[in-house]
Design an enzyme around this catalytic site. Structure first.
Site, mmCIF file in Angstrom:
data_model
loop_
_atom_site.group_PDB
_atom_site.id
_atom_site.type_symbol
_atom_site.label_atom_id
_atom_site.label_comp_id
_atom_site.label_asym_id
_atom_site.label_seq_id
_atom_site.Cartn_x
_atom_site.Cartn_y
_atom_site.Cartn_z
ATOM 1 N N CYS A 49 0.806 -1.227 0.000
ATOM 2 C CA CYS A 49 0.000 0.000 0.000
ATOM 3 C C CYS A 49 0.837 1.276 0.000
ATOM 4 O O CYS A 49 0.296 2.370 -0.145
ATOM 5 C CB CYS A 49 -0.944 0.002 1.195
ATOM 6 S SG CYS A 49 -2.006 -1.453 1.255
ATOM 7 N N HIS A 98 -9.170 2.829 -2.245
ATOM 8 C CA HIS A 98 -7.739 2.546 -2.110
ATOM 9 C C HIS A 98 -7.219 1.636 -3.224
ATOM 10 O O HIS A 98 -7.074 0.439 -3.037
ATOM 11 C CB HIS A 98 -7.498 1.913 -0.731
ATOM 12 C CG HIS A 98 -6.102 1.465 -0.471
ATOM 13 N ND1 HIS A 98 -4.988 2.172 -0.880
ATOM 14 C CD2 HIS A 98 -5.628 0.359 0.174
ATOM 15 C CE1 HIS A 98 -3.895 1.528 -0.491
ATOM 16 N NE2 HIS A 98 -4.261 0.422 0.134
ATOM 17 N N CYS A 122 0.316 2.787 6.408
ATOM 18 C CA CYS A 122 0.718 1.423 6.746
ATOM 19 C C CYS A 122 0.714 0.618 5.449
ATOM 20 O O CYS A 122 0.168 1.044 4.438
ATOM 21 C CB CYS A 122 -0.254 0.809 7.743
ATOM 22 S SG CYS A 122 -1.959 0.726 7.126
#
Length: 436
Positions: free
Chosen positions: A99, A392, A422
Protein backbone atom coordinates in the site's frame (compact mmCIF):
# COMPACT_ATOMS: atom_id res chain seq x y z
CA UNK A 1 16.16 15.78 17.90
CA UNK A 2 18.20 13.37 15.79
CA UNK A 3 20.08 14.01 12.60
CA UNK A 4 18.41 16.22 10.00
CA UNK A 5 18.84 14.85 6.47
CA UNK A 6 18.23 17.58 3.87
CA UNK A 7 16.81 16.27 0.59
CA UNK A 8 18.84 18.34 -1.86
CA UNK A 9 20.91 17.70 -4.96
CA UNK A 10 24.67 18.13 -5.10
CA UNK A 11 24.02 21.67 -6.32
CA UNK A 12 21.78 22.42 -3.34
CA UNK A 13 18.49 22.15 -5.26
CA UNK A 14 15.39 21.05 -3.39
CA UNK A 15 13.23 18.24 -4.78
CA UNK A 16 10.23 19.96 -6.33
CA UNK A 17 6.85 18.37 -6.97
CA UNK A 18 5.52 20.42 -9.87
CA UNK A 19 2.27 18.65 -10.67
CA UNK A 20 0.05 15.75 -9.66
CA UNK A 21 -3.04 14.08 -11.05
CA UNK A 22 -5.22 11.04 -10.53
CA UNK A 23 -8.14 9.29 -12.11
CA UNK A 24 -11.40 9.20 -10.21
CA UNK A 25 -11.34 6.14 -7.95
CA UNK A 26 -13.99 3.50 -8.62
CA UNK A 27 -15.25 0.63 -6.49
CA UNK A 28 -14.34 -2.85 -7.67
CA UNK A 29 -16.54 -4.05 -10.52
CA UNK A 30 -18.07 -0.66 -11.35
CA UNK A 31 -16.92 2.12 -13.69
CA UNK A 32 -13.46 0.67 -14.44
CA UNK A 33 -14.63 -2.93 -14.71
CA UNK A 34 -12.51 -4.57 -17.42
CA UNK A 35 -9.91 -1.78 -17.51
CA UNK A 36 -6.48 -3.16 -16.48
CA UNK A 37 -4.13 -1.19 -14.27
CA UNK A 38 -1.69 -0.58 -17.12
CA UNK A 39 -4.41 1.26 -19.06
CA UNK A 40 -5.33 3.31 -15.99
CA UNK A 41 -1.65 4.20 -15.65
CA UNK A 42 -1.42 5.27 -19.29
CA UNK A 43 -4.59 7.30 -18.84
CA UNK A 44 -3.30 9.34 -15.91
CA UNK A 45 0.29 9.83 -17.13
CA UNK A 46 -0.87 10.87 -20.59
CA UNK A 47 -3.28 13.42 -19.13
CA UNK A 48 -0.71 14.64 -16.60
CA UNK A 49 1.78 15.39 -19.36
CA UNK A 50 -0.88 17.05 -21.52
CA UNK A 51 -2.04 19.32 -18.71
CA UNK A 52 1.46 20.26 -17.60
CA UNK A 53 2.51 21.09 -21.18
CA UNK A 54 5.95 19.74 -20.29
CA UNK A 55 7.65 18.33 -23.40
CA UNK A 56 7.82 14.55 -23.15
CA UNK A 57 11.59 14.56 -23.70
CA UNK A 58 12.07 16.55 -20.48
CA UNK A 59 10.98 13.50 -18.46
CA UNK A 60 14.05 11.29 -18.05
CA UNK A 61 12.67 8.61 -15.76
CA UNK A 62 9.35 7.02 -14.90
CA UNK A 63 8.99 4.88 -11.77
CA UNK A 64 5.59 3.30 -11.40
CA UNK A 65 4.06 0.66 -9.19
CA UNK A 66 1.37 -1.97 -9.22
CA UNK A 67 0.52 -4.29 -6.33
CA UNK A 68 -1.85 -6.71 -8.06
CA UNK A 69 0.43 -7.48 -10.97
CA UNK A 70 -0.70 -8.95 -14.27
CA UNK A 71 1.62 -11.52 -15.90
CA UNK A 72 1.18 -10.01 -19.37
CA UNK A 73 2.58 -6.62 -18.30
CA UNK A 74 5.13 -7.24 -15.52
CA UNK A 75 6.88 -3.88 -16.03
CA UNK A 76 3.95 -1.47 -15.95
CA UNK A 77 6.28 1.54 -16.00
CA UNK A 78 7.80 0.65 -19.36
CA UNK A 79 4.38 -0.07 -20.87
CA UNK A 80 3.23 3.39 -19.79
CA UNK A 81 6.21 5.01 -21.50
CA UNK A 82 5.53 3.09 -24.71
CA UNK A 83 1.79 3.75 -24.56
CA UNK A 84 1.73 7.50 -23.92
CA UNK A 85 3.99 8.93 -26.59
CA UNK A 86 6.85 9.55 -24.20
CA UNK A 87 10.41 9.39 -25.48
CA UNK A 88 11.18 5.69 -26.01
CA UNK A 89 14.59 6.22 -24.40
CA UNK A 90 12.99 7.21 -21.08
CA UNK A 91 14.28 5.07 -18.23
CA UNK A 92 11.35 3.17 -16.73
CA UNK A 93 11.04 0.53 -14.05
CA UNK A 94 8.41 -0.78 -11.67
CA UNK A 95 8.33 -0.99 -7.88
CA UNK A 96 6.08 -2.59 -5.29
CA UNK A 97 5.80 -1.82 -1.57
CA UNK A 98 2.21 -2.95 -1.03
CA UNK A 99 0.00 0.00 0.00
CA UNK A 100 3.04 2.32 0.13
CA UNK A 101 4.03 1.63 -3.47
CA UNK A 102 3.74 5.16 -4.84
CA UNK A 103 5.56 6.46 -1.76
CA UNK A 104 8.40 4.20 -2.89
CA UNK A 105 8.13 5.42 -6.49
CA UNK A 106 8.41 9.04 -5.32
CA UNK A 107 11.41 8.19 -3.13
CA UNK A 108 13.15 6.45 -6.02
CA UNK A 109 12.73 9.39 -8.38
CA UNK A 110 13.86 11.76 -5.61
CA UNK A 111 17.00 9.68 -5.10
CA UNK A 112 17.77 9.83 -8.83
CA UNK A 113 17.36 13.61 -8.70
CA UNK A 114 19.66 13.88 -5.70
CA UNK A 115 22.26 11.63 -7.35
CA UNK A 116 22.22 13.87 -10.40
CA UNK A 117 21.39 11.11 -12.88
CA UNK A 118 18.16 12.86 -13.92
CA UNK A 119 16.62 16.31 -13.58
CA UNK A 120 12.95 15.39 -14.02
CA UNK A 121 10.87 12.26 -13.53
CA UNK A 122 7.39 10.88 -12.96
CA UNK A 123 6.36 8.66 -10.05
CA UNK A 124 3.06 6.96 -9.39
CA UNK A 125 1.03 3.81 -9.27
CA UNK A 126 -2.08 2.07 -10.54
CA UNK A 127 -4.14 -0.90 -9.47
CA UNK A 128 -7.26 -2.68 -10.59
CA UNK A 129 -9.25 -4.90 -8.26
CA UNK A 130 -11.62 -5.60 -11.16
CA UNK A 131 -9.04 -7.07 -13.55
CA UNK A 132 -7.30 -9.74 -11.53
CA UNK A 133 -4.76 -12.47 -12.27
CA UNK A 134 -7.05 -15.45 -11.74
CA UNK A 135 -4.74 -18.44 -11.45
CA UNK A 136 -4.95 -22.21 -11.56
CA UNK A 137 -4.26 -24.83 -8.92
CA UNK A 138 -0.67 -25.89 -8.33
CA UNK A 139 -1.46 -29.39 -9.55
CA UNK A 140 -2.98 -28.13 -12.81
CA UNK A 141 -0.08 -25.73 -13.33
CA UNK A 142 2.41 -28.58 -12.96
CA UNK A 143 0.47 -30.81 -15.35
CA UNK A 144 0.27 -28.04 -17.95
CA UNK A 145 4.04 -27.60 -17.84
CA UNK A 146 4.56 -31.34 -18.22
CA UNK A 147 2.01 -31.53 -21.06
CA UNK A 148 3.90 -28.85 -22.92
CA UNK A 149 6.98 -31.05 -22.81
CA UNK A 150 5.19 -34.32 -23.66
CA UNK A 151 5.93 -35.69 -27.13
CA UNK A 152 2.91 -37.88 -27.83
CA UNK A 153 -0.83 -37.62 -27.43
CA UNK A 154 -0.88 -40.67 -25.15
CA UNK A 155 1.61 -39.00 -22.82
CA UNK A 156 -0.54 -35.88 -22.70
CA UNK A 157 -3.72 -37.83 -21.98
CA UNK A 158 -1.99 -39.77 -19.22
CA UNK A 159 -0.92 -36.50 -17.57
CA UNK A 160 -4.43 -35.03 -17.79
CA UNK A 161 -5.89 -38.20 -16.26
CA UNK A 162 -4.17 -37.33 -12.98
CA UNK A 163 -6.40 -34.30 -12.52
CA UNK A 164 -9.60 -34.19 -10.49
CA UNK A 165 -12.46 -31.72 -10.84
CA UNK A 166 -11.23 -29.66 -7.88
CA UNK A 167 -7.89 -29.21 -9.64
CA UNK A 168 -9.64 -27.38 -12.48
CA UNK A 169 -11.21 -24.72 -10.28
CA UNK A 170 -9.83 -21.16 -10.76
CA UNK A 171 -7.71 -19.77 -7.94
CA UNK A 172 -8.35 -16.10 -7.04
CA UNK A 173 -5.50 -13.86 -5.82
CA UNK A 174 -4.53 -14.38 -2.19
CA UNK A 175 -6.01 -11.88 0.26
CA UNK A 176 -3.98 -13.05 3.24
CA UNK A 177 -0.40 -12.37 4.29
CA UNK A 178 1.90 -14.98 2.79
CA UNK A 179 3.90 -15.30 6.01
CA UNK A 180 1.04 -15.54 8.49
CA UNK A 181 -2.15 -16.40 6.63
CA UNK A 182 -3.81 -13.41 8.30
CA UNK A 183 -6.05 -11.11 6.30
CA UNK A 184 -5.69 -7.35 6.69
CA UNK A 185 -9.06 -7.26 8.40
CA UNK A 186 -7.86 -9.85 10.90
CA UNK A 187 -5.00 -7.52 11.81
CA UNK A 188 -7.43 -4.60 12.11
CA UNK A 189 -9.48 -6.69 14.54
CA UNK A 190 -6.31 -7.41 16.53
CA UNK A 191 -5.61 -3.69 16.76
CA UNK A 192 -9.15 -2.81 17.80
CA UNK A 193 -8.91 -5.28 20.67
CA UNK A 194 -5.32 -4.40 21.67
CA UNK A 195 -5.99 -0.65 21.87
CA UNK A 196 -9.58 -0.71 23.10
CA UNK A 197 -11.10 0.84 19.98
CA UNK A 198 -14.87 0.49 19.95
CA UNK A 199 -17.23 -0.11 17.05
CA UNK A 200 -18.75 3.32 17.68
CA UNK A 201 -15.36 5.03 17.38
CA UNK A 202 -14.62 3.21 14.13
CA UNK A 203 -17.98 4.06 12.61
CA UNK A 204 -17.60 7.71 13.66
CA UNK A 205 -14.23 7.97 11.90
CA UNK A 206 -15.61 6.34 8.76
CA UNK A 207 -18.59 8.71 8.76
CA UNK A 208 -16.24 11.68 9.22
CA UNK A 209 -14.15 10.50 6.27
CA UNK A 210 -17.14 10.25 3.92
CA UNK A 211 -18.62 13.57 5.05
CA UNK A 212 -15.36 15.44 4.51
CA UNK A 213 -14.66 13.82 1.16
CA UNK A 214 -18.18 14.66 -0.02
CA UNK A 215 -17.69 18.25 1.12
CA UNK A 216 -14.34 18.46 -0.67
CA UNK A 217 -15.99 17.47 -3.94
CA UNK A 218 -18.94 19.80 -3.31
CA UNK A 219 -16.58 22.71 -2.67
CA UNK A 220 -14.63 22.03 -5.88
CA UNK A 221 -11.38 21.35 -4.02
CA UNK A 222 -10.52 18.23 -6.00
CA UNK A 223 -11.35 19.34 -9.54
CA UNK A 224 -7.77 20.36 -10.41
CA UNK A 225 -6.22 17.11 -9.24
CA UNK A 226 -8.74 14.57 -10.58
CA UNK A 227 -9.12 14.05 -14.32
CA UNK A 228 -12.29 13.03 -16.11
CA UNK A 229 -11.97 9.43 -17.24
CA UNK A 230 -13.48 8.37 -20.56
CA UNK A 231 -14.12 4.65 -20.47
CA UNK A 232 -15.03 2.34 -23.34
CA UNK A 233 -17.59 2.40 -24.91
CA UNK A 234 -17.24 6.13 -24.16
CA UNK A 235 -20.92 6.77 -23.46
CA UNK A 236 -20.58 8.16 -19.95
CA UNK A 237 -17.42 9.67 -18.43
CA UNK A 238 -16.43 9.15 -14.81
CA UNK A 239 -15.93 12.55 -13.20
CA UNK A 240 -15.84 11.83 -9.46
CA UNK A 241 -14.97 9.01 -7.08
CA UNK A 242 -17.94 6.67 -6.85
CA UNK A 243 -17.41 5.25 -3.35
CA UNK A 244 -18.18 8.37 -1.32
CA UNK A 245 -21.38 8.20 0.73
CA UNK A 246 -22.30 11.83 1.23
CA UNK A 247 -25.80 11.19 2.55
CA UNK A 248 -25.09 8.40 5.02
CA UNK A 249 -25.80 8.61 8.74
CA UNK A 250 -24.12 6.98 11.72
CA UNK A 251 -27.18 4.78 12.07
CA UNK A 252 -26.47 3.34 8.62
CA UNK A 253 -22.99 2.24 9.72
CA UNK A 254 -24.36 0.51 12.79
CA UNK A 255 -26.50 -1.81 10.66
CA UNK A 256 -23.57 -3.68 9.13
CA UNK A 257 -22.30 -6.95 10.55
CA UNK A 258 -18.61 -7.58 11.31
CA UNK A 259 -16.75 -8.73 8.20
CA UNK A 260 -13.87 -10.69 9.73
CA UNK A 261 -14.55 -11.75 13.32
CA UNK A 262 -18.21 -12.56 12.82
CA UNK A 263 -18.96 -13.20 16.49
CA UNK A 264 -16.98 -10.64 18.47
CA UNK A 265 -15.63 -8.30 15.79
CA UNK A 266 -16.06 -4.57 15.18
CA UNK A 267 -14.47 -4.17 11.73
CA UNK A 268 -17.10 -3.90 8.99
CA UNK A 269 -17.18 -3.15 5.29
CA UNK A 270 -18.32 0.38 6.15
CA UNK A 271 -15.43 1.26 8.47
CA UNK A 272 -12.84 -0.21 6.10
CA UNK A 273 -11.56 1.03 2.76
CA UNK A 274 -13.11 -0.83 -0.20
CA UNK A 275 -11.39 -2.65 -3.05
CA UNK A 276 -10.86 0.04 -5.66
CA UNK A 277 -9.58 0.74 -9.18
CA UNK A 278 -7.55 3.84 -10.07
CA UNK A 279 -4.23 5.48 -10.85
CA UNK A 280 -2.26 8.53 -9.71
CA UNK A 281 1.04 10.18 -10.60
CA UNK A 282 3.25 13.17 -9.78
CA UNK A 283 6.00 15.00 -11.66
CA UNK A 284 9.20 15.69 -9.73
CA UNK A 285 12.11 17.92 -10.75
CA UNK A 286 15.11 19.63 -9.30
CA UNK A 287 14.21 23.13 -8.20
CA UNK A 288 16.49 24.68 -10.82
CA UNK A 289 15.01 22.58 -13.64
CA UNK A 290 11.53 23.76 -12.70
CA UNK A 291 12.71 27.37 -12.82
CA UNK A 292 14.31 26.84 -16.24
CA UNK A 293 10.96 25.62 -17.55
CA UNK A 294 9.03 28.45 -15.92
CA UNK A 295 7.14 26.10 -13.62
CA UNK A 296 5.92 27.00 -10.14
CA UNK A 297 6.19 23.90 -7.93
CA UNK A 298 3.21 22.66 -5.94
CA UNK A 299 5.70 22.03 -3.17
CA UNK A 300 8.83 20.23 -2.09
CA UNK A 301 9.73 16.86 -0.61
CA UNK A 302 11.28 17.65 2.75
CA UNK A 303 11.92 14.12 4.07
CA UNK A 304 10.79 10.53 3.93
CA UNK A 305 11.12 7.37 5.99
CA UNK A 306 10.25 3.70 5.60
CA UNK A 307 9.99 1.25 8.49
CA UNK A 308 9.17 -2.41 9.09
CA UNK A 309 7.80 -4.33 12.08
CA UNK A 310 6.75 -7.90 12.91
CA UNK A 311 3.72 -9.20 11.03
CA UNK A 312 2.10 -11.47 13.61
CA UNK A 313 0.55 -8.84 15.88
CA UNK A 314 -0.80 -5.37 15.05
CA UNK A 315 1.29 -5.09 11.89
CA UNK A 316 -0.52 -2.00 10.54
CA UNK A 317 1.31 0.38 12.89
CA UNK A 318 3.50 1.76 10.11
CA UNK A 319 2.56 5.44 10.66
CA UNK A 320 3.41 5.26 14.38
CA UNK A 321 6.89 3.99 13.47
CA UNK A 322 7.71 5.96 10.30
CA UNK A 323 6.30 9.36 11.32
CA UNK A 324 8.84 10.18 14.08
CA UNK A 325 11.68 9.21 11.76
CA UNK A 326 10.41 11.39 8.89
CA UNK A 327 9.85 14.34 11.24
CA UNK A 328 13.33 13.89 12.72
CA UNK A 329 14.92 13.91 9.26
CA UNK A 330 12.93 17.05 8.37
CA UNK A 331 13.99 18.81 11.57
CA UNK A 332 10.35 19.24 12.61
CA UNK A 333 7.89 18.18 15.30
CA UNK A 334 4.18 17.38 15.12
CA UNK A 335 3.35 20.90 16.26
CA UNK A 336 5.12 22.32 13.18
CA UNK A 337 2.72 20.57 10.82
CA UNK A 338 -0.13 22.34 9.09
CA UNK A 339 -1.73 19.12 7.82
CA UNK A 340 -1.58 15.42 8.65
CA UNK A 341 -2.88 12.92 6.10
CA UNK A 342 -2.92 9.27 7.18
CA UNK A 343 -4.02 6.40 4.97
CA UNK A 344 -7.22 4.90 6.33
CA UNK A 345 -6.94 1.21 5.54
CA UNK A 346 -9.34 0.57 8.42
CA UNK A 347 -10.79 2.91 11.00
CA UNK A 348 -9.35 0.65 13.71
CA UNK A 349 -5.85 0.87 12.23
CA UNK A 350 -6.10 4.65 11.88
CA UNK A 351 -7.29 5.20 15.45
CA UNK A 352 -4.61 2.87 16.83
CA UNK A 353 -1.86 4.82 15.10
CA UNK A 354 -3.27 8.13 16.31
CA UNK A 355 -3.30 6.73 19.84
CA UNK A 356 0.32 5.57 19.67
CA UNK A 357 1.65 8.79 18.15
CA UNK A 358 0.58 10.51 21.37
CA UNK A 359 1.75 7.72 23.70
CA UNK A 360 4.76 8.40 25.92
CA UNK A 361 4.89 4.73 26.89
CA UNK A 362 4.99 3.54 23.27
CA UNK A 363 7.73 6.05 22.50
CA UNK A 364 9.91 4.95 25.42
CA UNK A 365 9.29 1.20 25.56
CA UNK A 366 8.85 0.37 21.88
CA UNK A 367 10.54 3.08 19.83
CA UNK A 368 13.30 3.80 22.35
CA UNK A 369 12.60 7.53 22.18
CA UNK A 370 12.52 9.98 25.05
CA UNK A 371 9.14 11.49 24.20
CA UNK A 372 5.97 10.76 22.28
CA UNK A 373 5.87 11.82 18.65
CA UNK A 374 2.95 14.10 19.48
CA UNK A 375 -0.80 14.31 19.78
CA UNK A 376 -2.69 14.44 16.49
CA UNK A 377 -4.66 17.68 16.19
CA UNK A 378 -8.08 16.77 14.80
CA UNK A 379 -8.32 20.12 13.00
CA UNK A 380 -5.25 19.16 10.93
CA UNK A 381 -6.05 15.48 10.42
CA UNK A 382 -7.45 14.09 7.14
CA UNK A 383 -9.23 17.38 6.59
CA UNK A 384 -10.60 16.31 3.20
CA UNK A 385 -11.45 12.77 4.25
CA UNK A 386 -9.36 9.69 3.62
CA UNK A 387 -9.11 6.30 1.99
CA UNK A 388 -12.25 4.92 3.65
CA UNK A 389 -14.19 7.42 1.55
CA UNK A 390 -12.07 7.80 -1.58
CA UNK A 391 -11.15 4.14 -1.89
CA UNK A 392 -7.74 2.55 -2.11
CA UNK A 393 -6.22 1.43 -5.42
CA UNK A 394 -3.19 0.05 -3.58
CA UNK A 395 -0.34 1.51 -5.63
CA UNK A 396 -2.07 4.84 -6.31
CA UNK A 397 -2.96 5.97 -2.79
CA UNK A 398 0.37 7.57 -1.87
CA UNK A 399 0.42 9.78 -4.97
CA UNK A 400 -3.19 10.79 -4.28
CA UNK A 401 -2.30 11.80 -0.74
CA UNK A 402 0.76 13.79 -1.81
CA UNK A 403 -1.08 15.78 -4.48
CA UNK A 404 -4.13 16.35 -2.29
CA UNK A 405 -2.05 17.54 0.67
CA UNK A 406 0.02 19.96 -1.39
CA UNK A 407 -3.08 21.56 -2.94
CA UNK A 408 -4.66 21.94 0.50
CA UNK A 409 -1.45 23.45 1.91
CA UNK A 410 -1.62 26.10 -0.83
CA UNK A 411 -5.21 26.91 0.08
CA UNK A 412 -4.04 27.45 3.66
CA UNK A 413 -1.14 29.70 2.73
CA UNK A 414 1.62 27.09 2.79
CA UNK A 415 3.34 25.16 5.53
CA UNK A 416 4.34 21.58 6.22
CA UNK A 417 2.28 18.46 5.63
CA UNK A 418 2.76 14.87 6.71
CA UNK A 419 1.51 11.98 4.59
CA UNK A 420 1.83 8.51 6.08
CA UNK A 421 0.61 4.97 5.48
CA UNK A 422 0.72 1.42 6.75
CA UNK A 423 1.34 -1.42 4.31
CA UNK A 424 1.22 -5.19 4.14
CA UNK A 425 4.21 -7.02 5.53
CA UNK A 426 4.40 -4.74 8.57
CA UNK A 427 5.71 -1.86 6.46
CA UNK A 428 5.28 1.85 7.09
CA UNK A 429 5.91 5.01 5.07
CA UNK A 430 5.92 8.70 5.90
CA UNK A 431 6.82 11.83 3.94
CA UNK A 432 7.04 15.45 4.98
CA UNK A 433 5.99 17.94 2.31
CA UNK A 434 6.50 21.69 2.18
CA UNK A 435 4.49 24.31 0.30
CA UNK A 436 5.25 28.02 0.08
Amino acid sequence: MGQVLPLVTRQGDRIAIVSGLRTPFARQGTAFHGIPAVDLGKMVVGELLARSEIPAEVIEQLVFGQVVQMPEAPNIAREIVLGTGMNVHTDAYSVSRACATSFQAVANVAESLMAGTIRAGIAGGADSSSVLPIGVSKKLARVLVDVNKARTMSQRLKLFSRLRLRDLMPVPPAVAEYSTGLRMGDTAEQMAKTYGITREQQDALAHRSHQRAAQAWSDGKLKEEVMTAFIPPYKQPLVEDNNIRGNSSLADYAKLRPAFDRKHGTVTAANSTPLTDGAAAVILMTESRAKELGLVPLGYLRSYAFTAIDVWQDMLLGPAWSTPLALERAGLTMSDLTLIDMHEAFAAQTLANIQLLGSERFAREVLGRAHATGEVDDSKFNVLGGSIAYGHPFAATGARMITQTLHELHRRGGGFGLVTACAAGGLGAAMVLEAE
